[in-house]
Design a protein around this motif. Structure first.
Motif, PDB file in Angstrom:
ATOM      1  N   ALA A   1      -3.994   3.114  -4.495  1.00  0.00           N
ATOM      2  CA  ALA A   1      -3.976   4.022  -3.343  1.00  0.00           C
ATOM      3  C   ALA A   1      -5.246   4.849  -3.259  1.00  0.00           C
ATOM      4  O   ALA A   1      -5.553   5.424  -2.224  1.00  0.00           O
ATOM      5  CB  ALA A   1      -2.760   4.939  -3.430  1.00  0.00           C
ATOM      6  N   ILE A   2      -5.975   4.933  -4.387  1.00  0.00           N
ATOM      7  CA  ILE A   2      -7.221   5.700  -4.399  1.00  0.00           C
ATOM      8  C   ILE A   2      -8.369   4.737  -4.149  1.00  0.00           C
ATOM      9  O   ILE A   2      -8.493   3.738  -4.834  1.00  0.00           O
ATOM     10  CB  ILE A   2      -7.412   6.411  -5.757  1.00  0.00           C
ATOM     11  CG1 ILE A   2      -6.260   7.391  -5.981  1.00  0.00           C
ATOM     12  CG2 ILE A   2      -8.742   7.123  -5.792  1.00  0.00           C
ATOM     13  CD1 ILE A   2      -6.292   8.051  -7.338  1.00  0.00           C
ATOM     14  N   SER A   3      -9.156   5.027  -3.151  1.00  0.00           N
ATOM     15  CA  SER A   3     -10.240   4.103  -2.788  1.00  0.00           C
ATOM     16  C   SER A   3     -11.258   4.007  -3.913  1.00  0.00           C
ATOM     17  O   SER A   3     -11.381   4.901  -4.738  1.00  0.00           O
ATOM     18  CB  SER A   3     -10.925   4.590  -1.507  1.00  0.00           C
ATOM     19  OG  SER A   3     -11.422   5.887  -1.722  1.00  0.00           O
ATOM     20  N   GLY A   4     -12.053   2.948  -3.884  1.00  0.00           N
ATOM     21  CA  GLY A   4     -13.134   2.786  -4.849  1.00  0.00           C
ATOM     22  C   GLY A   4     -12.706   2.048  -5.989  1.00  0.00           C
ATOM     23  O   GLY A   4     -12.418   1.110  -6.350  1.00  0.00           O
TER      24      GLY A   4
ATOM     25  N   ARG B   1       0.835  -1.197   0.000  1.00  0.00           N
ATOM     26  CA  ARG B   1       0.000   0.000   0.000  1.00  0.00           C
ATOM     27  C   ARG B   1       0.879   1.259   0.000  1.00  0.00           C
ATOM     28  O   ARG B   1       0.595   2.234  -0.693  1.00  0.00           O
ATOM     29  CB  ARG B   1      -0.921  -0.019   1.225  1.00  0.00           C
ATOM     30  CG  ARG B   1      -1.999   1.040   1.202  1.00  0.00           C
ATOM     31  CD  ARG B   1      -3.197   0.541   0.429  1.00  0.00           C
ATOM     32  NE  ARG B   1      -4.171   1.592   0.184  1.00  0.00           N
ATOM     33  CZ  ARG B   1      -5.414   1.367  -0.176  1.00  0.00           C
ATOM     34  NH1 ARG B   1      -5.833   0.140  -0.342  1.00  0.00           N
ATOM     35  NH2 ARG B   1      -6.246   2.353  -0.397  1.00  0.00           N
ATOM     36  N   GLU B   2       1.949   1.200   0.799  1.00  0.00           N
ATOM     37  CA  GLU B   2       2.857   2.350   0.847  1.00  0.00           C
ATOM     38  C   GLU B   2       3.546   2.551  -0.508  1.00  0.00           C
ATOM     39  O   GLU B   2       3.769   3.682  -0.932  1.00  0.00           O
ATOM     40  CB  GLU B   2       3.896   2.159   1.954  1.00  0.00           C
ATOM     41  CG  GLU B   2       3.277   2.322   3.342  1.00  0.00           C
ATOM     42  CD  GLU B   2       4.204   1.922   4.450  1.00  0.00           C
ATOM     43  OE1 GLU B   2       4.958   0.955   4.255  1.00  0.00           O
ATOM     44  OE2 GLU B   2       4.169   2.569   5.504  1.00  0.00           O
TER      45      GLU B   2
ATOM     46  N   VAL C   1       1.124   4.262  -2.728  1.00  0.00           N
ATOM     47  CA  VAL C   1       1.066   5.698  -2.404  1.00  0.00           C
ATOM     48  C   VAL C   1       2.292   6.411  -2.954  1.00  0.00           C
ATOM     49  O   VAL C   1       2.189   7.489  -3.562  1.00  0.00           O
ATOM     50  CB  VAL C   1       0.958   5.895  -0.871  1.00  0.00           C
ATOM     51  CG1 VAL C   1       1.107   7.365  -0.511  1.00  0.00           C
ATOM     52  CG2 VAL C   1      -0.362   5.354  -0.365  1.00  0.00           C
ATOM     53  N   LEU C   2       3.470   5.784  -2.752  1.00  0.00           N
ATOM     54  CA  LEU C   2       4.710   6.388  -3.270  1.00  0.00           C
ATOM     55  C   LEU C   2       4.622   6.596  -4.775  1.00  0.00           C
ATOM     56  O   LEU C   2       5.020   7.637  -5.299  1.00  0.00           O
ATOM     57  CB  LEU C   2       5.916   5.501  -2.934  1.00  0.00           C
ATOM     58  CG  LEU C   2       6.442   5.563  -1.496  1.00  0.00           C
ATOM     59  CD1 LEU C   2       7.471   4.463  -1.268  1.00  0.00           C
ATOM     60  CD2 LEU C   2       7.063   6.918  -1.204  1.00  0.00           C
ATOM     61  N   LYS C   3       4.076   5.589  -5.463  1.00  0.00           N
ATOM     62  CA  LYS C   3       3.977   5.720  -6.916  1.00  0.00           C
ATOM     63  C   LYS C   3       2.961   6.800  -7.286  1.00  0.00           C
ATOM     64  O   LYS C   3       3.173   7.574  -8.222  1.00  0.00           O
ATOM     65  CB  LYS C   3       3.574   4.378  -7.543  1.00  0.00           C
ATOM     66  CG  LYS C   3       4.680   3.340  -7.435  1.00  0.00           C
ATOM     67  CD  LYS C   3       4.274   2.016  -8.017  1.00  0.00           C
ATOM     68  CE  LYS C   3       4.519   1.960  -9.499  1.00  0.00           C
ATOM     69  NZ  LYS C   3       4.377   0.582 -10.015  1.00  0.00           N
ATOM     70  N   LEU C   4       1.848   6.834  -6.540  1.00  0.00           N
ATOM     71  CA  LEU C   4       0.814   7.810  -6.858  1.00  0.00           C
ATOM     72  C   LEU C   4       1.325   9.240  -6.663  1.00  0.00           C
ATOM     73  O   LEU C   4       1.022  10.122  -7.473  1.00  0.00           O
ATOM     74  CB  LEU C   4      -0.425   7.564  -5.984  1.00  0.00           C
ATOM     75  CG  LEU C   4      -1.590   8.505  -6.269  1.00  0.00           C
ATOM     76  CD1 LEU C   4      -2.141   8.264  -7.668  1.00  0.00           C
ATOM     77  CD2 LEU C   4      -2.706   8.344  -5.249  1.00  0.00           C
ATOM     78  N   ILE C   5       2.088   9.475  -5.619  1.00  0.00           N
ATOM     79  CA  ILE C   5       2.522  10.855  -5.372  1.00  0.00           C
ATOM     80  C   ILE C   5       3.750  11.214  -6.206  1.00  0.00           C
ATOM     81  O   ILE C   5       4.306  12.293  -6.050  1.00  0.00           O
ATOM     82  CB  ILE C   5       2.788  11.111  -3.868  1.00  0.00           C
ATOM     83  CG1 ILE C   5       3.935  10.257  -3.359  1.00  0.00           C
ATOM     84  CG2 ILE C   5       1.531  10.887  -3.054  1.00  0.00           C
ATOM     85  CD1 ILE C   5       4.270  10.508  -1.890  1.00  0.00           C
TER      86      ILE C   5
ATOM     87  N   PRO D   1      -0.612   2.426  -9.111  1.00  0.00           N
ATOM     88  CA  PRO D   1      -0.776   3.550  -8.175  1.00  0.00           C
ATOM     89  C   PRO D   1      -2.245   3.839  -7.877  1.00  0.00           C
ATOM     90  O   PRO D   1      -2.563   4.408  -6.831  1.00  0.00           O
ATOM     91  CB  PRO D   1      -0.099   4.718  -8.894  1.00  0.00           C
ATOM     92  CG  PRO D   1       0.124   4.285 -10.291  1.00  0.00           C
ATOM     93  CD  PRO D   1       0.164   2.794 -10.298  1.00  0.00           C
ATOM     94  N   ALA D   2      -3.122   3.404  -8.772  1.00  0.00           N
ATOM     95  CA  ALA D   2      -4.549   3.631  -8.535  1.00  0.00           C
ATOM     96  C   ALA D   2      -5.054   2.899  -7.293  1.00  0.00           C
ATOM     97  O   ALA D   2      -6.091   3.261  -6.738  1.00  0.00           O
ATOM     98  CB  ALA D   2      -5.341   3.176  -9.754  1.00  0.00           C
TER      99      ALA D   2
END
Lengths: 238, 400
Positions: B397-400, B311-312, B315-319, B394-395
Motif C-alpha cells: 500500500a506504500i508506494s515505492g 490493493r484495498e 490498505v486494510l492490513k496496513l491501517i 501491507p507494504a
C-alpha cells in the motif's frame, strides 16, 4: 527533548536487505525527531531510502538495528507479533497515501469509522466520531457519498479523517499532495497542520512536491540511507 | 461490528446476484438429481404400498414380478388361500408396453387384476375420478400421469378398453404410469399370438400323428384349447389376517407350496437395492461431479473477487485490520454467494420439478444436507482466496 518521546524519535535506524555480498544497506543510521503537533517534511531522490524508512516507521518491515519510539512506545523487539504490529498500526499510526485508497464499497462515514468499528467499538459511537472529523475537514456534506463520487481533494480529506479516527500520536503521509493541483495541495497541508496542532499528532510528510516543500519549518533530507536535518522556510499556509 | 462482506455484496449486488443465479441453477440441478433418486425410491415404495399386499408369492428362484419375470399357474392362489394366516390372495400380471389411444400411444405398465373394490390385493387404493373395475372385460383404470381421461378408449393388443376410473401415483419402478385391466384380459394380452402364428400352430398340432389320434376323441381339441389359452400369472398377492406374522406365513408357503415368497421388507430391498441401484449410482456420480464443479466455480469467483480488491486488502492490513477480519470478510462473501445460490437453486428445483416426466421428490432432509454441503463447499472454496489475501504484504500500500 523529552517532547520528542511523545512524538517520533528515531536513533541510528538501520535496514539491510539480503545477506553477505548481496546485502544492500537501505538505511545506514537514520536519526529523526518529530514533536507532537509538528509537521516535518522528508525529501530525497528516488532510491534514497524514503519508502524503506516509511515502512519501518509504519511497522511494516522490521529494521535491522537502531531504536524507534512512536508516541512514547519503543517498537520492535523480539516479543512483537503480527497481531501486535496490526494493533500498533491501528492505534498509534495514521496513514495518508498518495492515492487515498478508500474502500470502494463503503460510504465516506464508514470509511472513516471503519477501524474503530472493526476493533469492536459501537458503530454509532464510531460514526459520531467520524462525523466530527468530517466536519472538521469540511467534507461532512459528503458523509453518505461513495468514494467514487468524490473529487480528488475530497478523497484525500476523507483519507486524512480516516488516519485521525483513532487519535494516533503519529501520522505518516506518503506523497499526500502528489495528485492534486497547487490550491488543493496547499489545502491538504493546511488541514494536516491544523489537525497536527489540534490533536497533538506528530506528522511526517514524505514528498517530492516542490509546491509544499517551502511550507515546512523543519525537514529531513535523506540521501544514501542517511538523513540530514534542514531548516525549512516555514512559509505560511494561510 | 460492521460487516465488510455484507457491505461489499450490497454495493456490488448485481454482480453477486447474477453470479449467485448462475451458481443457483447448478445447485438446482444438483437438488433435482437428488430428487430424481428420491422419486425413484418413492415410486418403488408406492408400488408396493399400492399393491395392498403383505406377501408376494412368485416363481421359485426368481426375484419376483418387478425385478425378474415370474410365472405361476393361475389356480395356485386357491391353495395359498387355505394357508394359516392368509386372509386374501389374488392373481396379478404385469406387462410394460405401448398402449394405443386415439392420438398416439403411451408407455404404461398394464396390470391385470381380479375385478373388485378398494382394498383387494392389486387394486388401486384410491381413485381420483370414476369407479373401480367391476366387469370382467374391457374396462380400465388408469393413472392420471398416462394422460388418459375418463371415458377414453385405449387399445391393448387387439382389444379396446374404456377408462372407467382414474387414480394417482400408481407407477412402476421405472416411473411408467399403470393401467389396470381385468385379469383375464391381461392374461390374454400377455401371451396373445397373431392370427398367422395361431393358424401355423394349429396346422402343426393337427398334422402331428402323436396327438391327432382318432382312437382318442377330444384329445386334439383339448390340446388346441390348452395351446391357445394362458393359465399363467406373474404373482399372487397375499393379504394377511390381523396379527399374523408375515415371516411365519411366508415360510409356510415356501415349505408347502414350494414357491418363492417375499415380505414387504424383502421386496423393498429388491426394488431399492437391486432394481434402481445402478441408477442410484449413476445419480451419485452426477452429484459428486456437480459438487466438484460447484466448488470450482465458487473458488474461482471468490478468488477473482478477492484479487480485484488486493490493493484495498493491503490498505486494510496496513491501517491495522487483523488478518482474521480479512479472512472472515472473504469467508462471509463465499458463504453469502453460496446462500444466494442455494435459495435460487431451491426455488428453481421446486419450480421445475413438477415438469419432469418422472416423479421428482424434494425432501427436507436433502434440502438441509444440500445447504450444509453448499456452506462446506463455499468454506473450502474460499481457502484459496483467503490464503492469497493473507499473503498480501501491507507494504504494497506504500508506494515505492
Amino acid at each position: 527533548m523529552a517532547e520528542y518521546d511523545k512524538g517520533i524519535r528515531i536513533e541510528g535506524l538501520r535496514k539491510r536487505f539480503g545477506e553477505g555480498e548481496a546485502a544492500v544497506d537501505a538505511l545506514k543510521g537514520v536519526n529523526m525527531q518529530v514533536a507532537p503537533g509538528e509537521v516535518v517534511g522528508l525529501i530525497g531522490p528516488s532510491g534514497s531510502g524514503k519508502s524503506t524508512l516509511l515502512k519501518c516507521l509504519g511497522a511494516v518491515i522490521e529494521p535491522s538495528g537502531g531504536r524507534m519510539t512512536l508516541g512514547g512506545q519503543v517498537i520492535f523487539d523480539e516479543r512483537w507479533t503480527i497481531d501486535d504490529l496490526s494493533a500498533l498500526r491501528r492505534d498509534r499510526i495514521g496513514f495518508v497515501f498518495q492515492a487515498p485508497y478508500l474502500i470502494s464499497f463503503l460510504n465516506v462515514t464508514d470509511n472513516v469509522a471503519l477501524l474503530p468499528m472493526l476493533a469492536g467499538q459501537p458503530n454509532t459511537e464510531a460514526r459520531r466520531r467520524a462525523q466530527e472529523l468530517l466536519e472538521a475537514l469540511d467534507v461532512a456534506h459528503r458523509a453518505q457519498a461513495m468514494p467514487s463520487h468524490l473529487s480528488g481533494g475530497e478523497q484525500q480529506r476523507v483519507s486524512i479523517a480516516r488516519a485521525l479516527i483513532s487519535r494516533p500520536p503519529v501520522i505518516l503521509a506518503d506523497e499526500p499532495t502528489a495528485p492534486l493541483d497547487s490550491e488543493r495541495a496547499m489545502a491538504v497541508m493546511r488541514i494536516l497542520d491544523r489537525m497536527a496542532r489540534q490533536y497533538q499528532t506528530a506528522v511526517i510528510v514524505v514528498t517530492h512536491d516542490e509546491k509544499i516543500i517551502p511550507t515546512f519549518k523543519r525537514l529531513y533530507r535523506i540521501r544514501d540511507g542517511r538523513t540530514e536535518e534542514e531548516s525549512g522556510e516555514g512559509r505560511s499556509l494561510f | 461490528m460492521i460487516s465488510l462482506a455484507g457491505r461489499d455484496i450490497l454495493h456490488a449486488w448485481g454482480k453477486f446476484v447474477f453470479t449467485g443465479v448462475g451458481l443457483g441453477l447448478l445447485i438446482g440441478v444438483t437438488l433435482t438429481m437428488a430428487g430424481v433418486y428420491r422419486g425413484m425410491v418413492d415410486d418403488a415404495r408406492v408400488l408396493l404400498d399400492n399393491s395392498s399386499a403383505d406377501l408376494w408369492v412368485v416363481q421359485r428362484g426368481t426375484l419376483g414380478p418387478y425385478a425378474e419375470s415370474s410365472s405361476l399357474q393361475d389356480d395356485l392362489y386357491r391353495g395359498i388361500l387355505g394357508m394359516p394366516g392368509v386372509a386374501r390372495a389374488a392373481n396379478v400380471t404385469y406387462l410394460t408396453m405401448q398402449v394405443l389411444r386415439a392420438q398416439g400411444d403411451v408407455r404404461a405398465m398394464v396390470v391385470g387384476v381380479v375385478p373388485g373394490g378398494p382394498g383387494e390385493p392389486g387394486q388401486p387404493g384410491q381413485l381420483v375420478a370414476g369407479r373401480h373395475i367391476t366387469h370382467s372385460h374391457y374396462e380400465a383404470v388408469a393413472d392420471v400421469a398416462s394422460g388418459l381421461r375418463l371415458g377414453e378408449q385405449v387399445q391393448i393388443r387387439r382389444q379396446y378398453y374404456r377408462v372407467v376410473g382414474l387414480t394417482r401415483r400408481m407407477v412402476s419402478s421405472n416411473g411408467d404410469p399403470m393401467i389396470f385391466i381385468p385379469l383375464r384380459d391381461a392374461q390374454e394380452a400377455q401371451f396373445l399370438k397373431d392370427n398367422d402364428a395361431i393358424w401355423q400352430q394349429r396346422r402343426r398340432t393337427t398334422s402331428n400323428p402323436a396327438v391327432a389320434r382318432s382312437q382318442v376323441p377330444g384329445l386334439l381339441d383339448a390340446l388346441l384349447a390348452a395351446q391357445e389359452s394362458n393359465p399363467y400369472v406373474n404373482a399372487v398377492l397375499v393379504q394377511l389376517e390381523n396379527g399374523a406374522d408375515a415371516n411365519e406365513t411366508a415360510e409356510l408357503i415356501r415349505r408347502w407350496k414350494r414357491l418363492q415368497v417375499y415380505t414387504r421388507d424383502q421386496m423393498e430391498s429388491i426394488l431399492v437395492g437391486k432394481l434402481i441401484r445402478t441408477s442410484a449410482q449413476q445419480i451419485g456420480m452426477f452429484l459428486i461431479i456437480l459438487a466438484i464443479v460447484s466448488a470450482a466455480i465458487v473458488a474461482f469467483i471468490i478468488y477473482t473477487l478477492t484479487m480485484g480488491k488486493i490493493r484495498e486488502i493491503a490498505v486494510l492490513k496496513l491501517i491495522g485490520t487483523r488478518n482474521r477480519s480479512i479472512a472472515w470478510m472473504i469467508l462471509q462473501q463465499a458463504l453469502g454467494l453460496g446462500l444466494i445460490g442455494f435459495v435460487v437453486g431451491k426455488v428453481a428445483a421446486t419450480f421445475w420439478a413438477p415438469f419432469f416426466p418422472k416423479y421428482v421428490l424434494l425432501v427436507v432432509q436433502d434440502t438441509l444436507l444440500g445447504l450444509a454441503s453448499v456452506l462446506l463447499i463455499c468454506t473450502l472454496a474460499s481457502v484459496l482466496a483467503i490464503h492469497a489475501a493473507l499473503k498480501v504484504d501491507p507494504a504494497e500500500a506504500i508506494s515505492g
